[in-house]
Design a protein around this motif. Structure first.
Motif, short mmCIF file in Angstrom:
data_model
loop_
_atom_site.label_atom_id
_atom_site.label_comp_id
_atom_site.label_asym_id
_atom_site.label_seq_id
_atom_site.Cartn_x
_atom_site.Cartn_y
_atom_site.Cartn_z
N SER A 126 0.85 -1.19 0.00
CA SER A 126 0.00 0.00 0.00
C SER A 126 0.89 1.25 0.00
O SER A 126 2.03 1.20 -0.45
CB SER A 126 -0.94 -0.02 1.22
N ILE A 170 -0.72 2.51 -4.28
CA ILE A 170 -1.91 3.17 -4.81
C ILE A 170 -1.68 3.63 -6.24
O ILE A 170 -2.54 3.46 -7.12
CB ILE A 170 -2.29 4.37 -3.91
N LEU A 185 -8.50 7.20 -2.39
CA LEU A 185 -8.81 5.80 -2.14
C LEU A 185 -10.28 5.46 -2.36
O LEU A 185 -10.62 4.36 -2.77
CB LEU A 185 -8.40 5.41 -0.72
N GLU A 203 -13.04 -1.78 -3.44
CA GLU A 203 -12.69 -2.17 -2.07
C GLU A 203 -11.72 -3.34 -2.02
O GLU A 203 -11.00 -3.50 -1.03
CB GLU A 203 -13.96 -2.51 -1.29
N ARG A 251 -5.81 -0.67 -1.36
CA ARG A 251 -6.89 -0.24 -0.47
C ARG A 251 -7.07 -1.25 0.66
O ARG A 251 -7.33 -0.86 1.81
CB ARG A 251 -8.19 -0.07 -1.25
#
Length: 740
Positions: free
Chosen positions: A180, A185, A430, A435, A440
């Motif tokens: 992450s 991202i 985000l 999901e 994330r």
């Protein structure tokens, strides 16, 4: 002159020249120029060089080189608690990365050199999670970062003999790993857009083809617009690739994805506008070449004006300061320009070559031809009753009960528009991702096990001028700040101190962004209290939260500049085309009302049905530019039909026939355009879902409320005043000229 132009591009000989010219042009450009996809830049900057967060980032690079770069956060998590074997795997992985550095790799905490008790202190209090930061160079390309993440996955997989990246994060028995932070991202976001390109193209082509087949029930006619759009895309792509290669423009995946939808949606509309005129002329003229020239004469002005309106509106995005808006301007406007040219050259040439067979099996014929065809089949020819057409019935309603139509239309649009005042906006990166996206999921683990702000800390740098104000205490007192780490002095400037601020909330959220000016104010106050002169010039704030705050500032600026600019440009174009101030004003007003209604209804669907708490901050401007420009397309096409008919018919009759004549093609075009934008709502990226849904709603409102009801009803009520500043209607003016 216009009919001669039609002969130049679609004459009995020149039609073949036109077709060959497009084939050769598309072929040469494809062979000798780079594809636009090869020149996409996935991490192009959105902020200006003098934006506060950009200046702060550069200062940190220069003065705090050890802390600069972008981090990948490797999230090690076991729901039941990390085991000694997990810690051994972490150390083994760290040793491998340190001994064999990844591309552009920076600082790595030497976890492999720590004894187990010291290593366990890096884990969360509940012992379930450890976050391992790995720094990479600030300017590292996204493709390189993606390769590095794949390398990390391979190293961990080889060392563990398992696949922890595919283990669900809530698995009680197995170790799960996710990457992450800003690196994870960025890579995931790029993959989403790249994966969307092919599926978006296929879905768009299929939905346009299916709708054309359902609406016109002619396989040849369904393919002709797609051929026109395909050639336009084949020409546009290499030109954009060349311009990007020369450094004239910057293109990204999001812009190309939306450009594809725009090209197929709007491009098909322009083709249908011409095809509808050709079809009408074929029912009046037996010679297809004469019919083609007349249809070119009637349709070319409206198509050129519609295309020019969209091109100029999209070019207005060049005035934007936010990079994502600016990068849209050239790809969108160039694609529409080329599509407009194709719809007035290639499409007429194809129709000239195929002729009436384009509409097979429902071939349009003159009355005489229809009689002969019926006699040949031994059937009785019955002329279609145009009075039974839905468009004719709507036209009658509009001219007989204009007040009722206007009041009802405004009431419906007004009710929806009222919900637009309730819209909440977000710049949370985000929240626009699925999901189950790995980065994330990693953030969710960090949020539960650590302070959420650990995902993207805020860095505050202050020039203390030798004084030691109680900066940390002031910063820690700001709402939503969880804690402030010990200050770090610059290695080459003792006056500079760096403070890492950790928030107790999602650092990408709207409320987190609102802490940026508060942190600045607190730091400046601390410096001022410490007798530091010009404190407002000696505070710099960096980090993802600060970057998003600057993005909001630029977006607000662009909204205030571009929206009035687009309205002004369209008003000038409408007045130049229609030469009527009155018509210009109510055409603009009706589209603005439908835009507000689209935002309102879109919010109702997104918020109350789909459960969205806030829409992305960029949506209003994106939707505005597209809906205002494309909405005026339909108004121009219909009002130009009324204008021309009013030269030979009473105004009310001209309105009735104009609504009836343009109803079918505009409805078809609107359905296709709305459907292409709705395709965006199938993608796993919330910003495109929201944009696609709101834009599709706006197109449908223009198609089924503004164009058939509101605009012609207002024209009916205004009467000859609709032509103001002309004192008389066009038919009366024509009669006076005839008498004279």
């Amino acid at each position: 002159m216009i009919e001669r132009l039609a002969g130049m591009v679609a004459g009995r000989r020149t039609r073949w020249i036109t077709l060959v010219a497009w084939i050769v042009l598309a072929g040469l450009l494809t062979v000798f120029l780079p594809a636009v996809g090869d020149k996409e830049v996935s991490n192009a900057p959105n902020l200006e060089a003098d934006s506060p967060s950009v200046v702060a980032d550069q200062l940190i690079k220069d003065k705090f080189p050890s802390s600069s770069g972008i981090p990948a956060l490797v999230v090690w998590h076991r729901e039941g608690g990390l085991t000694e074997a997990d810690y051994a795997l972490i150390q083994k992985t760290t040793q491998k990365i340190v001994e064999n550095p990844l591309k552009e790799q920076g600082e790595v905490i030497p976890l492999h050199q720590m004894p187990l008790p010291a290593l366990q202190k890096f884990a969360s209090e509940d012992g379930t999670t450890l976050v391992q930061p790995i720094q990479f160079g600030e300017a590292t390309e996204t493709e390189v970062l993606k390769e590095n993440i794949e390398s990390i996955k391979a190293i961990i997989g080889e060392a563990s003999g398992k696949e922890p990246f595919s283990v669900p994060i809530d698995d009680d028995a197995e170790l799960s790993v996710r990457v992450s932070g800003p690196v994870g991202i960025s890579v995931d976001a790029t993959d989403l857009f790249k994966g969307a390109d092919v599926s978006l193209m296929i879905a768009t082509v299929l939905i346009v083809l299916v709708l054309l087949l359902l609406i016109y029930r002619s396989p040849i006619l369904a393919i002709i617009p797609l051929i026109g759009v395909g050639f336009a895309y084949a020409v546009t792509g290499p030109l954009l690739g060349f311009m990007a290669g020369e450094g004239w423009i910057t293109v990204d995946g999001q812009a190309i994805s939306i450009m594809t939808v725009l090209l197929f949606g709007a491009g098909t509309d322009y083709c249908l506008f011409f095809i509808s005129h050709f079809r009408q002329e074929l029912t009046r003229e037996s010679d297809k070449m004469k019919a083609l020239k007349r249809s070119f004469k009637d349709a070319s002005g409206a198509i050129a004006m519609s295309g020019f309106t969209v091109v100029l509106s999209l070019l207005a995005l060049l005035a934007a300061k936010y990079g994502a808006y600016d990068r849209f301007a050239i790809p969108f406007s160039l694609s529409i320009l080329i599509m407009g040219i194709a719809s007035l050259t290639l499409v007429p040439a194809l129709l000239s070559i195929i002729g009436r067979a384009s509409f097979y099996p429902f071939i349009p014929r003159t009355d005489a031809m229809a009689h002969a065809h019926a006699d040949k089949k031994g059937k009785v020819y019955r002329k279609p009753n145009t009075e039974k057409k839905l468009g004719t019935k709507i036209g009658k309603l509009v001219i007989t009960k204009p007040w009722m139509v206007v009041i009802t239309s405004v009431l419906i649009l007004g009710i929806f528009a009222s919900f637009s005042s309730q819209i909440k906006f977000t710049y949370d990166l985000l929240s626009s991702f699925p999901e189950d996206m790995p980065s994330r999921e990693g953030f969710e683990v960090i949020s539960k096990s650590f302070t959420p702000g650990d995902l993207a800390p805020i860095t505050v740098v202050a020039a203390t001028d030798g004084a030691v104000p109680e900066l940390a205490e002031k910063l820690a007192a700001v709402p939503l700040v969880d804690h402030v780490q010990e200050p770090q002095p610059s290695v080459n400037d003792p006056n500079l101190q760096s403070y890492t601020v950790i928030l107790n909330t999602n650092p990408y959220s709207q409320e987190a962004m609102e802490t940026i000016p508060l942190l600045r104010a607190a730091a400046e106050a601390a410096l001022t209290n410490g007798n530091v002169a010009e404190a407002d010039q000696k505070v710099w704030i960096a980090g993802q939260t600060a970057t998003q705050y600057d993005a909001k500032v630029l977006t607000d600026h662009d909204n205030n500049v571009i929206i009035p600019l687009v309205i002004g440009l369209i008003m000038i174009l409408l007045f130049a085309y229609l030469r009527s101030i009155t018509a210009t004003l109510y055409l603009i007003g009706t589209v603005l009302l439908s835009y507000a209604a689209a935002l309102g209804l879109g919010w109702v669907i997104l918020h109350y049905i789909m459960g969205v708490d806030a829409i992305q901050g960029a949506i209003p401007l994106y939707a505005f530019v597209f809906l205002i420009a494309l909405g005026e397309d339909y108004n121009i096409f219909m009002i130009s039909s009324i204008w021309k008919k009013s030269k030979t018919l009473p105004l009310k009759q001209a309105i009735k026939e104009g609504v009836s004549e343009t109803g079918g093609v505009i409805t078809s075009a609107g359905l296709i355009l709305a459907a292409t934008f709705a395709v965006l709502a199938t993608l796993p990226i919330q910003v495109l879902v929201q944009f696609g849904l709101i834009t599709a709603i706006g197109v449908l409102m223009d198609t089924f409320i503004v164009r058939p009801f509101l605009v012609p009803a207002i024209t009916t009520l205004l009467g000859k005043r609709a032509f103001w500043p002309a004192k008389v209607s066009l038919i009366e003016e024509s009669k006076q000229k005839a008498k004279g």
